[in-house]
Design an enzyme around this catalytic site. Structure first.
Site, PDB file in Angstrom:
ATOM      1  N   ASP A  36    -104.675  40.854-154.301  1.00 38.53           N
ATOM      2  CA  ASP A  36    -103.439  40.606-153.533  1.00 38.53           C
ATOM      3  C   ASP A  36    -102.293  40.431-154.525  1.00 38.53           C
ATOM      4  O   ASP A  36    -102.499  39.977-155.648  1.00 38.53           O
ATOM      5  CB  ASP A  36    -103.566  39.333-152.666  1.00 38.53           C
ATOM      6  N   VAL A  63    -100.500  46.849-155.129  1.00 35.47           N
ATOM      7  CA  VAL A  63    -101.144  48.116-154.765  1.00 35.47           C
ATOM      8  C   VAL A  63    -100.237  49.331-154.980  1.00 35.47           C
ATOM      9  O   VAL A  63    -100.713  50.461-155.069  1.00 35.47           O
ATOM     10  CB  VAL A  63    -101.656  48.123-153.297  1.00 35.47           C
ATOM     11  N   TYR A 154     -92.135  52.733-141.074  1.00 37.35           N
ATOM     12  CA  TYR A 154     -93.509  52.228-140.962  1.00 37.35           C
ATOM     13  C   TYR A 154     -94.398  53.290-140.304  1.00 37.35           C
ATOM     14  O   TYR A 154     -95.493  53.585-140.775  1.00 37.35           O
ATOM     15  CB  TYR A 154     -93.492  50.929-140.143  1.00 37.35           C
ATOM     16  N   LYS A 158     -97.574  55.101-142.099  1.00 40.92           N
ATOM     17  CA  LYS A 158     -98.925  54.919-141.572  1.00 40.92           C
ATOM     18  C   LYS A 158     -99.492  56.239-141.031  1.00 40.92           C
ATOM     19  O   LYS A 158    -100.709  56.456-141.037  1.00 40.92           O
ATOM     20  CB  LYS A 158     -98.926  53.848-140.478  1.00 40.92           C
ATOM     21  N   THR A 189    -101.460  37.972-136.895  1.00 37.70           N
ATOM     22  CA  THR A 189    -101.697  37.616-138.305  1.00 37.70           C
ATOM     23  C   THR A 189    -100.384  37.033-138.833  1.00 37.70           C
ATOM     24  O   THR A 189     -99.352  37.127-138.164  1.00 37.70           O
ATOM     25  CB  THR A 189    -102.047  38.854-139.150  1.00 37.70           C
TER      26      THR A 189
HETATM   27  N1  LIG Z   1    -100.774  42.619-137.767  1.00 38.77           N
HETATM   28  C1  LIG Z   1    -100.720  43.703-137.046  1.00 38.77           C
HETATM   29  O1  LIG Z   1    -100.494  43.644-135.832  1.00 38.77           O
HETATM   30  C2  LIG Z   1    -100.950  45.050-137.674  1.00 38.77           C
HETATM   31  C3  LIG Z   1    -100.973  46.166-136.824  1.00 38.77           C
HETATM   32  C4  LIG Z   1    -101.219  47.407-137.365  1.00 38.77           C
HETATM   33  C5  LIG Z   1    -101.459  47.554-138.704  1.00 38.77           C
HETATM   34  N2  LIG Z   1    -101.426  46.474-139.520  1.00 38.77           N
HETATM   35  C6  LIG Z   1    -101.730  46.713-140.944  1.00 38.77           C
HETATM   36  O2  LIG Z   1    -102.842  45.927-141.316  1.00 38.77           O
HETATM   37  C7  LIG Z   1    -102.779  45.589-142.703  1.00 38.77           C
HETATM   38  C8  LIG Z   1    -102.938  44.092-142.868  1.00 38.77           C
HETATM   39  O3  LIG Z   1    -101.891  43.445-142.175  1.00 38.77           O
HETATM   40  P1  LIG Z   1    -101.884  41.891-141.812  1.00 38.77           P
HETATM   41  O4  LIG Z   1    -101.319  41.800-140.443  1.00 38.77           O
HETATM   42  O5  LIG Z   1    -103.204  41.278-142.119  1.00 38.77           O
HETATM   43  O6  LIG Z   1    -100.740  41.404-142.820  1.00 38.77           O
HETATM   44  P2  LIG Z   1    -100.529  40.078-143.678  1.00 38.77           P
HETATM   45  O7  LIG Z   1     -99.087  40.088-144.045  1.00 38.77           O
HETATM   46  O8  LIG Z   1    -101.096  38.880-143.006  1.00 38.77           O
HETATM   47  O9  LIG Z   1    -101.389  40.363-144.980  1.00 38.77           O
HETATM   48  C9  LIG Z   1    -101.047  41.395-145.875  1.00 38.77           C
HETATM   49  C10 LIG Z   1    -101.429  40.984-147.278  1.00 38.77           C
HETATM   50  O10 LIG Z   1    -101.043  42.067-148.144  1.00 38.77           O
HETATM   51  C11 LIG Z   1    -100.439  41.505-149.290  1.00 38.77           C
HETATM   52  N3  LIG Z   1     -99.509  42.457-149.901  1.00 38.77           N
HETATM   53  C12 LIG Z   1     -98.275  42.799-149.459  1.00 38.77           C
HETATM   54  N4  LIG Z   1     -97.729  43.686-150.311  1.00 38.77           N
HETATM   55  C13 LIG Z   1     -98.644  43.907-151.287  1.00 38.77           C
HETATM   56  C14 LIG Z   1     -98.657  44.696-152.456  1.00 38.77           C
HETATM   57  N5  LIG Z   1     -97.602  45.459-152.822  1.00 38.77           N
HETATM   58  N6  LIG Z   1     -99.775  44.695-153.236  1.00 38.77           N
HETATM   59  C15 LIG Z   1    -100.832  43.921-152.883  1.00 38.77           C
HETATM   60  N7  LIG Z   1    -100.874  43.133-151.814  1.00 38.77           N
HETATM   61  C16 LIG Z   1     -99.779  43.128-151.027  1.00 38.77           C
HETATM   62  C17 LIG Z   1     -99.725  40.246-148.811  1.00 38.77           C
HETATM   63  O11 LIG Z   1     -99.498  39.349-149.887  1.00 38.77           O
HETATM   64  C18 LIG Z   1    -100.700  39.725-147.773  1.00 38.77           C
HETATM   65  O12 LIG Z   1    -101.620  38.819-148.347  1.00 38.77           O
HETATM   66  C19 LIG Z   1    -101.435  46.145-143.197  1.00 38.77           C
HETATM   67  O13 LIG Z   1    -101.642  47.391-143.813  1.00 38.77           O
HETATM   68  C20 LIG Z   1    -100.635  46.313-141.911  1.00 38.77           C
HETATM   69  O14 LIG Z   1     -99.634  47.294-142.026  1.00 38.77           O
HETATM   70  C21 LIG Z   1    -101.158  45.220-139.039  1.00 38.77           C
END
Ligand SMILES: NC(=O)c1ccc[n+]([C@@H]2O[C@H](COP(=O)([O-])OP(=O)(O)OC[C@H]3O[C@@H](n4cnc5c(N)ncnc54)[C@H](O)[C@@H]3O)[C@@H](O)[C@H]2O)c1
Length: 249
Positions: A36, A63, A154, A158, A189
């Site tokens: 992370d 990342v 976004y 995606k 989340t």
């Molecule tokens: N929450 C939703 O409803 C939802 C819906 C569709 C897709 N997503 C996707 O699911 C994945 C996880 O999302 P989440 O809701 O758990 O988010 P979150 O924000 O709770 O967790 C994301 C994590 O990624 C880390 N992060 C951010 N930028 C980074 C980088 N450059 N390098 C390394 N780590 C990095 C953050 O520090 C965090 O710990 C993401 O790809 C998000 O786009 C989320």
């Protein structure tokens, strides 16, 4: 246990779905490399696992930076000698009106959400080839399947994850490397809860879902686990919505 003797790299392991996946994979016997950009957060997740008899390592990782990937892969090989599973989960939300999205928004959204997935696959695949195969799960979104209002960058970033997943599945299938994408819907989340739990927006999100409730991080982690595990041995190139039926409409 469903991931016994497997070595799994999970990005964005410090929060939300990544955190749930790190915990679940460790419980299922995997040795987990949890990365992370927020080192403190991912160290806290890993500390809990190691206290409870699991095995995990925390690494600070942006990342979007190719050089960071080289380091993560090198540390994984040094610690465990192989890579079986890569979960490209880290991502950021970019929400802005269509006309207000800037070149900088595009650059950042693609760097973190899309380039990262390519860098991760390019870094891990040679080791999976050497190891006789592997499983990669790329986290896209329902925004990679259908248009989402106020999320042009976004959605584009995606959608690209969905497409690059299929390209890799085709190119590396004969090497026994499976590549699939997961498309979460409305999952509560830290990334989303400000909107999803607000009185203003919650009724809207609920109205979009066929099932009664918004999603939970563990529900996405369960799908990651299935695709990562040998139970999914004949599944590659799919796009799996975990969205409570949003995209069934
Ligand atoms: N929450 C939703 O409803 C939802 C819906 C569709 C897709 N997503 C996707 O699911 C994945 C996880 O999302 P989440 O809701 O758990 O988010 P979150 O924000 O709770 O967790 C994301 C994590 O990624 C880390 N992060 C951010 N930028 C980074 C980088 N450059 N390098 C390394 N780590 C990095 C953050 O520090 C965090 O710990 C993401 O790809 C998000 O786009 C989320």
């Amino acid at each position: 246990m469903r991931l016994e003797n497997k070595v799994a790299i999970i990005t964005g392991g410090g929060s939300g779905m990544g955190e749930a996946a790190v915990e679940l994979f460790a419980k299922q016997g995997a040795k987990v490399i949890a990365t992370d950009i927020n080192l403190e957060a991912v160290e806290a997740v890993v500390a809990k696992i190691n206290e409870n008899g699991g095995e995990a390592i925390a690494i600070k990782h942006n990342v979007a930076a190719k050089a960071d990937w080289d380091e993560v892969i090198a540390k994984t090989i040094e610690a465990y000698g192989k890579i079986d599973i890569l979960i490209n989960n880290a991502g950021i939300s970019v929400s802005k009106d269509f006309m207000e999205q800037t070149e900088e928004d595009f650059a950042k959204g693609f760097a973190v959400n899309t380039n990262s997935v390519m860098f991760g696959m390019q870094a891990a695949i040679p080791h999976m080839e050497q190891n006789g195969g592997g499983s990669i799960v790329n986290v896209s979104s329902i925004a990679g399947l259908v248009g989402m209002s106020g999320a042009g960058v976004y959605t584009a970033s995606k959608g690209a994850v969905r497409a690059i997943t299929k390209a890799a599945a085709v190119d590396y299938g004969k090497k026994n490397i499976r590549v699939n994408s997961i498309h979460p819907g409305y999952i509560v989340t830290p990334m989303s809860k400000e909107y999803m739990e607000s009185d203003q927006f919650r009724p809207y999100f609920l109205s979009q879902i066929a099932l009664p409730e918004l999603g939970k991080a563990i529900e996405v982690a369960n799908a990651m686990l299935f695709l990562a595990s040998d139970e999914a041995n004949h599944i590659s190139g799919i796009e799996l919505p975990v969205d409570g039926g949003v995209t069934a409409k």
